[in-house]
Design a protein around this motif. Structure first.
Motif, short mmCIF file in Angstrom:
data_model
loop_
_atom_site.label_atom_id
_atom_site.label_comp_id
_atom_site.label_asym_id
_atom_site.label_seq_id
_atom_site.Cartn_x
_atom_site.Cartn_y
_atom_site.Cartn_z
N THR A 12 0.82 -1.22 0.00
CA THR A 12 0.00 0.00 0.00
C THR A 12 0.86 1.27 0.00
OG1 THR A 12 -0.13 0.29 2.42
CG2 THR A 12 -1.72 -1.22 1.41
N ILE A 13 2.16 1.13 0.20
CA ILE A 13 3.03 2.30 0.36
C ILE A 13 3.37 2.92 -0.99
CG2 ILE A 13 5.28 3.09 1.19
CD1 ILE A 13 5.22 0.86 3.25
N PRO A 14 3.19 4.22 -1.15
CA PRO A 14 3.65 4.89 -2.37
C PRO A 14 5.16 5.15 -2.26
CG PRO A 14 2.56 6.47 -0.92
CD PRO A 14 2.45 5.13 -0.25
N TRP A 15 5.96 4.21 -2.72
CA TRP A 15 7.40 4.22 -2.47
C TRP A 15 8.10 5.43 -3.08
CZ3 TRP A 15 9.44 0.96 1.01
CH2 TRP A 15 8.68 -0.16 1.36
N ASP A 16 7.48 6.03 -4.08
CA ASP A 16 8.09 7.21 -4.70
C ASP A 16 7.89 8.47 -3.86
OD1 ASP A 16 5.34 7.09 -5.18
OD2 ASP A 16 5.50 8.32 -6.99
N ARG A 17 7.12 8.36 -2.78
CA ARG A 17 6.84 9.53 -1.94
C ARG A 17 7.43 9.40 -0.54
NH1 ARG A 17 0.65 11.18 -2.38
NH2 ARG A 17 1.54 13.08 -1.46
N VAL A 18 8.14 8.31 -0.28
CA VAL A 18 8.77 8.13 1.03
C VAL A 18 10.22 7.73 0.85
CG1 VAL A 18 6.61 7.46 2.16
CG2 VAL A 18 8.07 5.70 1.16
N ASP A 19 10.99 7.94 1.89
CA ASP A 19 12.40 7.55 1.90
C ASP A 19 12.65 6.77 3.19
OD1 ASP A 19 15.11 7.24 1.67
OD2 ASP A 19 15.61 9.35 2.01
N ILE A 20 12.61 5.45 3.08
CA ILE A 20 12.81 4.57 4.23
C ILE A 20 14.17 3.91 4.09
CG2 ILE A 20 11.91 2.60 5.53
CD1 ILE A 20 9.16 3.20 4.31
N LYS A 21 15.10 4.24 4.97
CA LYS A 21 16.47 3.74 4.84
C LYS A 21 16.57 2.25 5.12
CE LYS A 21 18.99 7.99 6.07
NZ LYS A 21 19.95 8.58 7.05
N THR A 22 15.94 1.79 6.20
CA THR A 22 16.01 0.38 6.58
C THR A 22 14.64 -0.07 7.07
OG1 THR A 22 16.60 0.86 8.89
CG2 THR A 22 18.42 0.59 7.32
N LEU A 23 14.38 -1.37 6.95
CA LEU A 23 13.13 -1.90 7.50
C LEU A 23 13.30 -3.37 7.83
CD1 LEU A 23 11.16 -3.76 5.37
CD2 LEU A 23 11.28 -1.60 4.14
N SER A 24 12.58 -3.79 8.84
CA SER A 24 12.52 -5.21 9.19
C SER A 24 11.06 -5.63 9.17
CB SER A 24 13.13 -5.47 10.58
OG SER A 24 12.40 -4.81 11.60
N MET A 25 10.80 -6.83 8.64
CA MET A 25 9.44 -7.34 8.63
C MET A 25 9.43 -8.79 9.06
SD MET A 25 8.64 -7.96 4.55
CE MET A 25 7.26 -9.02 4.95
#
Length: 292
Positions: free
Chosen positions: A235-248
């Motif tokens: 659901t995330i608009p990846w072109d509008r956010v800057d997420i450096k790292t993530l864990s799932m």
């Protein structure tokens, strides 16, 4: 005689033209503006939970009405009270995710995190150390009302949100099965809504909550919601956010793990700590970092 009629008719024709012009001017600049004002006022007047839940795909994730609802009813400011932990000496109760993330970020200070689900704000927290020892800011998101009450009791100095992350790009309510660290969105509401340990909970898109916080740059996103992680990521608009790292967490996801990795690679991420393909167990998570 003909000349006199023509000359006399010119003012009449001119007045007719001017009248039509004024009417068009009024319609274009007055009537339309008034109509827009009335329309906007009407939209503001119906800006409530029922409206944003029923409007669904008609609203953008950062629609002003959605952001207004989140800010006024679901966004709790950082606590100013004394921190209240079960185990004050243990600043890093995660299962290794925190260490891997901070290794990638080179022990960055003053970062910003998002942690969902936050559980009780302490047990298995991937962000507590960042807040207490590295002066990070952030937001804790927890959909289970019982757990969220415990989050507030911890008095953490970060934003908190009593909601779940929506599995669709719009707000909605869901039946939530309460089970402490195993609680999750119901997969069969018809059956689960009759269970004693189930409750209806409000969900918001991830990007809506970020927009309500006026944040688009995130240093670490911790996502552990017992099975709907990949659906939320989509659901995330990846072109509008800057997420450096993530864990799932991947223990309960329905999707194939190769599909998850391929999707994240397509969005510009590389895996840091895979599990279990390479036998490198870090909690039960995939950990990604954004490619430079």
């Amino acid at each position: 005689m003909r000349w006199y009629t023509f000359a006399k008719g010119r003012p009449v024709a001119l007045m007719t033209v001017l009248s039509v012009g004024c009417a068009l001017f009024f319609f274009r600049y007055c009537y339309l503006n008034i109509s827009n004002y009335i329309s906007q006022s009407f939209q503001v007047s119906i800006c409530d939970i029922d409206y944003i839940n029923s409007a669904k795909s008609a609203l953008e994730q950062d629609d002003p009405c959605i952001l207004r609802i989140i800010r006024e009813k679901f966004l709790f400011p950082p606590s100013q009270k004394k921190l209240h932990l079960y185990d004050p000496k243990n600043h890093n109760p995660s299962q290794g995710q925190t260490d891997v993330i901070l290794d990638v970020l080179k022990d960055q200070k003053n970062g910003f995190f998002v942690e969902c689900g936050a559980l009780d704000g302490e047990i298995l927290s991937n962000t507590l150390y960042m807040e207490l020892d590295l002066e990070w800011q952030g937001v804790l998101i927890e959909g289970d009302p019982k757990n969220f009450k415990k989050v507030l009791e911890k008095n953490r100095r970060v934003w908190t949100v009593p909601a779940c992350l929506s599995t669709s790009p719009f707000p909605k309510t869901v039946v939530f099965n309460q089970a402490f660290n195993l609680g999750r969105i119901s997969q069969n509401e018809t059956i689960d809504e009759k269970r004693e340990e189930s409750v209806r909970v409000q969900c918001f898109p991830f990007f809506s909550i970020l927009s309500a916080l006026d944040r688009t740059q995130i240093d670490y996103f911790s996502l552990d919601i017992e099975g709907d992680e990949f659906t939320v990521l989509k659901t995330i608009p990846w072109d509008r956010v800057d997420i450096k790292t993530l864990s799932m967490e991947i223990d309960h996801v329905r999707e194939d793990r190769k599909t998850i990795r391929a999707y994240m690679e397509q969005k510009g991420y590389e895996i840091v700590a895979p599990y279990p393909e390479e036998g490198d167990k870090v909690g039960n998570d995939f950990i990604f970092k954004k490619r430079q």
